[in-house]
Design a protein around this motif. Structure first.
Motif, PDB file in Angstrom:
ATOM      1  N   ASP A 454      -0.017 -14.934   6.351  1.00  0.00           N
ATOM      2  CA  ASP A 454       0.073 -14.375   4.881  1.00  0.00           C
ATOM      3  C   ASP A 454      -0.739 -14.702   4.307  1.00  0.00           C
ATOM      4  O   ASP A 454      -1.470 -13.967   3.442  1.00  0.00           O
ATOM      5  N   GLY A 455      -1.762 -16.046   4.430  1.00  0.00           N
ATOM      6  CA  GLY A 455      -2.798 -16.098   3.848  1.00  0.00           C
ATOM      7  C   GLY A 455      -4.159 -15.605   4.045  1.00  0.00           C
ATOM      8  O   GLY A 455      -5.088 -15.923   3.473  1.00  0.00           O
ATOM      9  N   GLY A 456      -3.966 -14.599   5.206  1.00  0.00           N
ATOM     10  CA  GLY A 456      -5.139 -14.078   5.661  1.00  0.00           C
ATOM     11  C   GLY A 456      -5.771 -14.739   6.813  1.00  0.00           C
ATOM     12  O   GLY A 456      -7.029 -14.344   7.395  1.00  0.00           O
ATOM     13  N   ILE A 587       7.442 -13.228  14.389  1.00  0.00           N
ATOM     14  CA  ILE A 587       7.571 -11.852  13.701  1.00  0.00           C
ATOM     15  C   ILE A 587       8.623 -11.938  12.453  1.00  0.00           C
ATOM     16  O   ILE A 587       8.495 -11.457  11.468  1.00  0.00           O
ATOM     17  N   LYS A 588       9.726 -12.664  13.210  1.00  0.00           N
ATOM     18  CA  LYS A 588      10.700 -12.337  12.151  1.00  0.00           C
ATOM     19  C   LYS A 588      10.523 -13.247  10.807  1.00  0.00           C
ATOM     20  O   LYS A 588      10.925 -13.123   9.564  1.00  0.00           O
ATOM     21  N   ALA A 589      10.031 -14.573  11.194  1.00  0.00           N
ATOM     22  CA  ALA A 589       9.764 -15.494  10.002  1.00  0.00           C
ATOM     23  C   ALA A 589       8.455 -14.910   9.235  1.00  0.00           C
ATOM     24  O   ALA A 589       8.511 -14.914   7.891  1.00  0.00           O
ATOM     25  N   PHE A 590       7.700 -14.075   9.863  1.00  0.00           N
ATOM     26  CA  PHE A 590       6.583 -13.369   8.969  1.00  0.00           C
ATOM     27  C   PHE A 590       7.497 -12.350   7.960  1.00  0.00           C
ATOM     28  O   PHE A 590       6.946 -12.010   6.938  1.00  0.00           O
ATOM     29  N   ARG A 593       9.210 -13.720   5.025  1.00  0.00           N
ATOM     30  CA  ARG A 593       8.443 -14.286   4.144  1.00  0.00           C
ATOM     31  C   ARG A 593       7.634 -12.964   3.245  1.00  0.00           C
ATOM     32  O   ARG A 593       7.304 -13.229   2.177  1.00  0.00           O
ATOM     33  N   THR A 594       7.428 -11.989   3.862  1.00  0.00           N
ATOM     34  CA  THR A 594       6.406 -11.063   3.320  1.00  0.00           C
ATOM     35  C   THR A 594       7.168  -9.631   3.289  1.00  0.00           C
ATOM     36  O   THR A 594       6.714  -8.573   2.444  1.00  0.00           O
TER      37      THR A 594
END
Length: 658
Positions: A454-456, A587-590, A593-594
């Motif tokens: 998420d931070g790039g 991917i679920k955690a991503f 979060r996003t």
């Protein structure tokens, strides 16, 4: 006693080995992953040693060994071709025939010598005075079988598929004589019904354009496919190129069969794919030199041959349906890796269900040869598939539960290669003095990686068993944030060190795929291209056609720009909890979060390098690129915490550019 059958492909490109035990795939791998030589053609020593070790068997304990084609038939084709085109082809003849008369005509002996070497390594008998007949005496040798090349492809397509009966379509460059076959299979067996013979080949036609557009044959075809969307669809030049192909180069019939005008091709008897001067006179553009700028005419050539290829595939599929009357289609052969054509075929609706062998090229021939030996030579019946939530091609859908119900295929998520332990990671840490952190809970690790993405940050992701086939499916992957407009440029130029025009694929949670892509079917092996849904697209500027290739690429085209190609398409991998739980959880955690249920997924390697196999391969690739973090199993490595890299060689000197 259990049946154990070893399948081998070798000596052309993408050597591989696969092992079946009682008809179940135990292991399969390509030799390039062990030798670190991309598209390695040599006998698959490392891959064979691995699959035998994984099953705990030695060569004398095998029921049979199957090689993926018939060398004598291939030699017959070479001789008849040289005779038919004489006196053309002398240089090629002098290059090819000595190799055959010294080695390949004695394939059986060659194979036993190589297999004896593997046996000696397995048993510790490898000494300076090694003798094949001593290590592997003739009475201890299992039967050595030679199914035909396209039979191996057909077997690799049907036997591990989720279908009880299916039509079969195989398409590649050439096997012995066949370049395309149509068949059918059911409980009574597998039958090939039609064949198209060399030199008339959809695969070699596509490879000729790969060569002419400046890419490496048998390696760069996927680059040509990726270049095609940059073509100008409404341009006069594109239409002119299409007409030249269909009027001068190819006589395409209604049933999908084709005749190539061999005046314009050199592959039958020469050392090049096509007659460069004649093509230049036809198209009005010279052959592009590798690594030079790609101008609009080459983009239009790529689109023209892609459109013609799609038309050929669709016509062949219609003929296949007419001949077999089956609603299921299975596919293999190198052309089946053209995921743009696969997506078009799916949307045509000729078949209700389509399944494609993940290793559709020659590597998959090793698996097909083993299956042919088990079901055709041994006469073993095929066990019935079970319906369960899985990765196979969809038959039913239960949208109310947010999950899909699929028919299970037999590929185990195509994760058939070696896995590694904490001890293996520890050895890498000690070897390089690496600084790593071990996580006791995977959920903690996945949440932190989601935060980093998420931070790039760009993360190398190494988990479990290595993938089978050319696609990274979340176990040997480099990951990025698909929402960031700069992700594609960063991955291409600073990490993969490859051509900037090339697109990246999304890995999407299967239960959320329809929110982003116009694809009703699962695509677990990244073999289907589909459009981005209309609601997520962004309008292109009015002067988009006049922009340079890279300006077009880097203009955001959707809310997930890093995976959206210039024609609003994506090569999709649907990720299923049942076959790759760790990747699914990441991917679920991503998403939690996003709000975004997908990641950019590209293979864990640099240009010209095979996908990494071991933790050591992964750490070296990590340190020689601008990746930010590396995760190997439960360990995380931050680039800024690592000791200075002391090795002086670099990827460009170690690997041949593909």
């Amino acid at each position: 006693m259990k049946s154990a059958i070893l399948g081998i492909s070798a000596y052309y490109h993408d050597s591989a080995a696969a092992l079946l035990v009682d008809g179940e795939i135990v292991a399969a791998a390509q030799e390039e992953r062990f030798s670190r030589k991309k598209h390695d053609t040599r006998f698959p020593t490392g891959a064979t040693r691995y699959v035998l070790s994984e099953a705990g068997v030695t060569i004398p304990e095998l029921t049979a060994i199957a090689f993926y084609d018939k060398p004598y038939l291939k030699f017959e084709r070479l001789l008849e071709t040289y005779h038919a085109f004489a006196p053309r082809g002398l240089t090629s003849f002098l290059h090819a025939i000595p190799m055959w008369t010294k080695e390949k005509l004695f394939m059986r002996r060659m194979l036993w010598e190589e297999l004896a070497w593997v046996q000696a390594e397995l048993t510790g008998e490898l000494t300076v005075d090694f003798e094949a007949n001593v290590v592997l005496p003739r009475p201890e040798r299992p039967p050595l079988l030679f199914p035909e090349h396209h039979l191996s492809h057909a077997a690799s397509a049907f036997y591990p598929s989720p279908f009880e009966e299916a039509a079969i379509l195989t398409m590649d460059g050439v096997g012995e004589w066949a370049t395309t076959t149509i068949g059918e299979a059911d409980a009574d067996g597998l039958r090939l019904l039609r064949e198209l013979h060399f030199p008339h080949s959809i695969g070699l036609l596509y490879s000729a354009f790969t060569y002419y557009c400046g890419f490496r044959v048998n390696s760069g075809e996927y680059k040509l496919m990726g270049l095609a969307p940059y073509g100008e669809r409404d341009s006069d030049e594109l239409e002119r190129f299409r007409r030249i192909i269909l009027d001068e180069l190819v006589d395409l019939r209604d049933d999908g069969s084709l005749l190539l005008n061999m005046r314009y091709f050199d592959f039958a008897t020469g050392l090049r794919m096509c007659a460069d001067d004649k093509w230049r006179a036809l198209f009005g553009v010279r052959r592009r030199e590798p690594e030079t700028d790609i101008t609009q005419p080459y983009m239009n050539l790529a689109l023209a041959i892609q459109q013609v290829t799609e038309e050929i595939v669709v016509r062949l599929a219609r003929t296949t349906r007419e001949l077999t009357d089956s609603s299921n289609l299975v596919m293999a052969g190198g052309v089946a890796l053209n995921c743009v054509a696969n997506g078009k075929l799916l949307r045509e609706g000729i078949f209700d269900r389509i399944w494609i062998q993940p290793a559709a090229g020659d590597a998959g021939g090793a698996l097909g040869a083993a299956y042919a030996a088990h079901h055709i030579w041994s006469g073993e019946s095929r066990t019935r598939s079970e319906e369960s939530p899985s990765q196979g091609t969809g038959e039913n859908s239960d949208t109310s539960s947010g999950r899909s119900v699929y028919i299970r295929d037999r590929m185990k998520g195509s994760l058939l290669g070696p896995s590694f332990s904490d001890d293996d990671v520890g050895r890498v840490i000690r070897k390089y003095g690496a600084a790593g952190r071990r996580f006791a809970e995977f959920d903690d690790l996945s949440m932190l990686v989601a935060e980093l993405l998420d931070g790039g940050n760009v993360v190398g992701w190494f988990q479990g068993r290595m993938e089978w086939g050319p696609r990274a499916l979340g176990n040997r992957s480099i990951l990025g944030d698909p929402r960031r407009p700069d992700t594609q440029k960063t991955l291409n130029l600073k990490i993969k060190y490859r051509e900037g025009f090339r697109p990246f694929a999304p890995s999407v949670l299967a239960e959320h795929s329809s929110e982003y892509f116009e694809l009703a079917e699962p695509s677990p092996y990244m073999l289907l291209v589909a459009p981005i849904v209309e609601s997520r697209r962004r309008a292109l500027p009015g002067d988009a056609i006049g922009l340079t290739l890279l300006d077009r690429l880097y203009h955001p085209r959707s809310d997930v720009p890093a995976i959206t190609h210039v024609d609003f398409s994506a090569r999709i991998q649907t990720v299923h909890q049942e076959t790759n739980e760790r990747y699914w959880k990441l991917i679920k955690a991503f998403r939690e979060r996003t709000g975004c249920p997908l990641l950019v997924n590209t293979s864990f390697n640099v240009r010209g390098e095979p996908i990494v196999c071991t933790p050591n391969d992964a750490y070296r690739c990590f340190m020689r690129t601008e990746m930010d973090y590396l995760v190997i199993e439960d360990w995380m490595f931050a680039k800024g915490e690592q000791p200075a890299w002391s090795e002086t060689d670099d990827w460009a000197s170690e690997f041949t550019l593909d």
